[in-house]
Design a protein around this motif. Structure first.
Motif, mmCIF file in Angstrom:
data_model
loop_
_atom_site.group_PDB
_atom_site.id
_atom_site.type_symbol
_atom_site.label_atom_id
_atom_site.label_comp_id
_atom_site.label_asym_id
_atom_site.label_seq_id
_atom_site.Cartn_x
_atom_site.Cartn_y
_atom_site.Cartn_z
ATOM 1 N N SER A 221 0.797 -1.374 0.036
ATOM 2 C CA SER A 221 0.035 0.122 -0.014
ATOM 3 C C SER A 221 0.942 1.428 -0.025
ATOM 4 O O SER A 221 0.446 2.238 0.668
ATOM 5 C CB SER A 221 -0.819 -0.067 1.110
ATOM 6 N N LEU A 222 2.119 1.212 -0.412
ATOM 7 C CA LEU A 222 2.989 2.416 -0.394
ATOM 8 C C LEU A 222 3.342 2.900 -1.768
ATOM 9 O O LEU A 222 2.987 2.265 -3.034
ATOM 10 C CB LEU A 222 4.424 1.765 -0.217
ATOM 11 N N LYS A 223 3.160 4.297 -1.803
ATOM 12 C CA LYS A 223 3.523 5.020 -3.041
ATOM 13 C C LYS A 223 4.827 5.813 -2.585
ATOM 14 O O LYS A 223 4.620 6.554 -1.556
ATOM 15 C CB LYS A 223 2.426 6.065 -3.252
ATOM 16 N N ILE A 224 5.729 5.864 -3.420
ATOM 17 C CA ILE A 224 7.018 6.807 -3.292
ATOM 18 C C ILE A 224 6.722 7.977 -4.293
ATOM 19 O O ILE A 224 6.371 7.768 -5.549
ATOM 20 C CB ILE A 224 8.206 5.919 -3.692
ATOM 21 N N ILE A 225 6.680 9.085 -3.637
ATOM 22 C CA ILE A 225 6.728 10.370 -4.606
ATOM 23 C C ILE A 225 8.015 11.071 -4.497
ATOM 24 O O ILE A 225 8.646 11.177 -3.776
ATOM 25 C CB ILE A 225 5.624 11.299 -3.638
ATOM 26 N N SER A 226 8.688 11.257 -5.823
ATOM 27 C CA SER A 226 9.881 11.617 -6.000
ATOM 28 C C SER A 226 9.708 13.147 -6.572
ATOM 29 O O SER A 226 8.723 13.295 -7.444
ATOM 30 C CB SER A 226 10.823 10.997 -6.852
ATOM 31 N N PHE A 227 10.755 13.892 -6.395
ATOM 32 C CA PHE A 227 10.758 15.361 -7.188
ATOM 33 C C PHE A 227 11.990 15.491 -7.606
ATOM 34 O O PHE A 227 13.119 15.502 -6.975
ATOM 35 C CB PHE A 227 10.374 16.396 -5.945
ATOM 36 N N GLY A 228 12.057 15.777 -9.011
ATOM 37 C CA GLY A 228 13.110 15.986 -9.680
ATOM 38 C C GLY A 228 14.147 14.987 -10.031
ATOM 39 O O GLY A 228 14.266 13.871 -9.170
ATOM 40 N N PRO A 229 15.057 14.875 -11.092
ATOM 41 C CA PRO A 229 16.152 13.930 -11.293
ATOM 42 C C PRO A 229 17.206 14.112 -10.290
ATOM 43 O O PRO A 229 17.099 15.092 -9.543
ATOM 44 C CB PRO A 229 16.551 14.402 -12.713
ATOM 45 N N PHE B 200 7.820 23.680 -6.990
ATOM 46 C CA PHE B 200 8.188 24.929 -6.409
ATOM 47 C C PHE B 200 6.646 25.645 -6.910
ATOM 48 O O PHE B 200 6.507 26.477 -6.071
ATOM 49 C CB PHE B 200 9.021 25.392 -7.737
ATOM 50 N N GLU B 201 6.039 25.193 -7.830
ATOM 51 C CA GLU B 201 4.796 25.982 -8.165
ATOM 52 C C GLU B 201 3.755 25.658 -6.972
ATOM 53 O O GLU B 201 3.065 26.796 -6.509
ATOM 54 C CB GLU B 201 4.120 25.285 -9.346
ATOM 55 N N ALA B 202 3.736 24.560 -6.572
ATOM 56 C CA ALA B 202 3.039 24.304 -5.256
ATOM 57 C C ALA B 202 3.546 25.095 -4.141
ATOM 58 O O ALA B 202 2.453 25.525 -3.236
ATOM 59 C CB ALA B 202 2.876 22.840 -5.193
ATOM 60 N N THR C 264 3.337 22.200 2.192
ATOM 61 C CA THR C 264 3.112 22.056 0.689
ATOM 62 C C THR C 264 3.393 20.482 0.637
ATOM 63 O O THR C 264 2.695 19.890 -0.098
ATOM 64 C CB THR C 264 4.271 22.785 -0.058
ATOM 65 N N LEU C 265 4.293 20.050 1.108
ATOM 66 C CA LEU C 265 4.596 18.522 1.144
ATOM 67 C C LEU C 265 3.338 17.771 1.621
ATOM 68 O O LEU C 265 2.768 16.733 1.202
ATOM 69 C CB LEU C 265 5.902 18.031 1.774
ATOM 70 N N LEU C 266 2.875 18.023 2.844
ATOM 71 C CA LEU C 266 1.804 17.579 3.411
ATOM 72 C C LEU C 266 0.567 17.464 2.586
ATOM 73 O O LEU C 266 -0.366 16.410 2.388
ATOM 74 C CB LEU C 266 1.593 18.043 4.822
ATOM 75 N N ASP C 267 0.200 18.784 1.965
ATOM 76 C CA ASP C 267 -0.751 18.744 1.095
ATOM 77 C C ASP C 267 -0.657 17.737 -0.130
ATOM 78 O O ASP C 267 -1.717 17.347 -0.697
ATOM 79 C CB ASP C 267 -0.953 20.084 0.723
ATOM 80 N N TRP C 268 0.545 17.822 -0.535
ATOM 81 C CA TRP C 268 0.889 17.097 -1.684
ATOM 82 C C TRP C 268 0.414 15.636 -1.512
ATOM 83 O O TRP C 268 0.091 14.867 -2.454
ATOM 84 C CB TRP C 268 2.282 17.155 -2.276
#
Length: 500
Positions: free
Chosen positions: A173-181, A212-214, A254-258
């Motif tokens: 039930s895990l999702k990994i969210i990544s940002f950027g290369p 950054f937009e978020a 921002t991260l918690l809302d994302w």
């Protein structure tokens, strides 16, 4: 123990205990032995993690279906198949085949020399047939090192299965969210994501620009003052850069809302974040302290877009039910520090020691003391004011497990585990850092970490959890030959020169 599970930040495991019986053996053996097992477990560990399936003793495929329906209806997300006697090799393995979750197999030992005729169950033999049938059906199951035992011994085996099951349930039930290369010159943090899908893990890859937009949209968020107050209370006298807290609070929100808007059908999230080189100049701070706080909330965050680092952290969080961290296997301990603070005081050679370090992502609860200030490495090339937000301090002394799950460049799973400790030695350095000692670390460093091409990041669990981690990695498919650990003195690695 931390309360991450109690706060519903980690999976809560409920193991359905289903007893099986071969129809040519007395069913009463399985009935009575199951009752004794449940009583033994409840007396020692409480009843929260188990459920005794009462609808039937499984002797047939029809019984198997009835038992599965019952444990599913009662919220079980893990399965214990208990051989009270020899057991029916077909229906007992179909239990694991058709159960959607981790399964274990244990069996009853004989009880008395005075009851070896009508009371002999032969589960010692039946376990062999169960394991053979599991292999025939390509069904995964956890079988403990000592799977046949008394009620009390089997209760202990079930208890050992709980953290293993928690990690496996969590991965599903895990999702990994990544940002950027990954940052330039960080090829070591790159790995194919195919193995994530093989493990049942979802991955969402985003641009730094999306983040950054978020972040910009959260300017003036009415929740920022309350979040700043939380940070002030946590940091106390270590709050050396109070002027940066509003931006850090904005970033954390921002991260918690994302996470809330992007986790989709998944229950648990880990983040692989970008933290340099452009992050500081655009966001105006470094994210280390916020990363440490999210990890403390049961949302592991890795640095430098280390996706398998975040995955490793999540597994360790599930196993330990505690905060973990991700560190560089960073630098040697100077000889004068070893002679002054370690030699004669601890039973480690100089080669057994090293320093584990990262800029500032280790949670405050795992630091002896801490200061939130600027990031010294980044400030060598950038204005100091945009490098604020790192968390520095010596890591608390005590037992640790250094470990990592990794996909190789050619898409093969491998892992390492090494138990040791953080020594009560002042590091006299910067960042989140500790003096680590692992028996035979020098040989492990050369013949596992270097030889097997592991990256420089390792996850750290606070305590000795090697036994559970080893079983988790085996269960999810890491080949035994690629499941590495620090070999004891006198046991050579395959590539180790025997004439040293």
């Amino acid at each position: 123990m931390n309360n991450l599970t109690e706060l519903n930040l980690l999976p809560e495991v409920k193991i359905g205990i289903v007893a099986v019986s071969r129809d040519c053996f007395p069913e009463s053996l399985s009935v009575n032995r199951r009752k004794a097992l449940v009583e033994a477990y409840t007396a020692k560990y409480g009843a929260d993690a188990i459920y005794e399936c009462p609808v039937c003793i499984v002797e047939s495929e029809i019984h198997m279906v009835q038992a599965l329906e019952d444990i599913r209806k009662n919220g079980c997300n893990a399965l214990c198949v208990y051989l009270g006697n020899f057991g029916p090799e077909i229906s007992e393995t179909l239990l694991a085949k058709h159960f959607d979750g981790p399964a274990m197999y244990i069996a009853a030992a004989e009880e008395s020399q005075n009851d070896l005729v009508g009371g002999r169950g032969d589960a010692y033999c039946g376990m062999l047939n169960a394991s053979y049938n599991l292999k025939l059906r390509n069904v995964k199951a956890y079988i403990p090192e000592n799977p046949v035992g008394t009620a009390a011994e089997c209760a202990d085996r079930i208890h050992e299965f709980v953290p293993i099951a928690r990690a496996i349930v969590g991965l599903s039930s895990l999702k990994i969210i990544s940002f950027g290369p990954r940052p330039l010159n960080f090829l070591a943090c790159n790995a194919p994501i195919k193995q994530l899908y093989n493990l049942g893990v979802e991955i969402e890859e985003n641009s730094e620009l999306d983040l950054f937009e978020a972040f910009k949209k959260h300017e003036g968020d009415e929740r920022i003052p309350a979040k700043v107050k939380e940070m002030e209370e946590e940091l106390g006298a270590g709050n050396k850069k109070p002027e940066i807290l509003p931006k850090l609070a904005q970033y954390e929100l921002t991260l918690l809302d994302w996470i809330e808007t992007h986790k989709g059908y998944r229950k648990y999230v880990a983040i692989a974040g970008k933290c340099w080189p452009a992050f500081q100049t655009q966001f105006g701070f470094v994210p280390c302290y916020v990363n440490s706080r999210l990890t403390g909330m049961g949302i592991p965050v890795s640095c430098e877009v280390d996706i398998y680092g975040a995955l490793s952290e999540f597994i360790g969080t599930c196993v330990s039910e505690d905060i973990v961290t991700l560190l560089d296997i960073n630098n040697t301990v100077p000889a004068d520090m070893y002679e002054e603070a370690i030699s004669g005081k601890h039973s480690y050679t100089h080669n057994d020691t090293f320093m584990g370090f990262h800029c500032g992502n280790t949670n405050t609860k795992k630091l002896s003391s801490c200061s939130m200030k600027y990031q010294m490495i980044m400030a060598r090339n950038l204005p100091e004011e945009v490098t604020q937000g790192t968390l520095e301090g010596d890591i608390i002394p005590g037992d640790i497990t250094f470990y990592r799950l990794q996909s190789t460049a050619d898409n093969k799973l491998r892992a390492y585990i090494a138990q040791g400790e953080v020594l009560p030695v002042a590091t006299k350095s910067f960042g989140g850092i500790g003096v680590f000692a692992i028996p035979e670390m020098g040989r492990f460093y050369r013949h596992v970490l270097i030889e097997k091409n592991y990256p420089h990041h390792g996850a750290v669990a606070f305590g000795h959890f090697g036994k559970a981690l080893y079983e988790v990695f085996k269960y999810i498919g890491v080949p035994v030959e690629d499941l590495n650990y620090n070999q004891p003195k006198g046991v050579l690695y395959p590539t180790e020169n025997p004439f040293m």
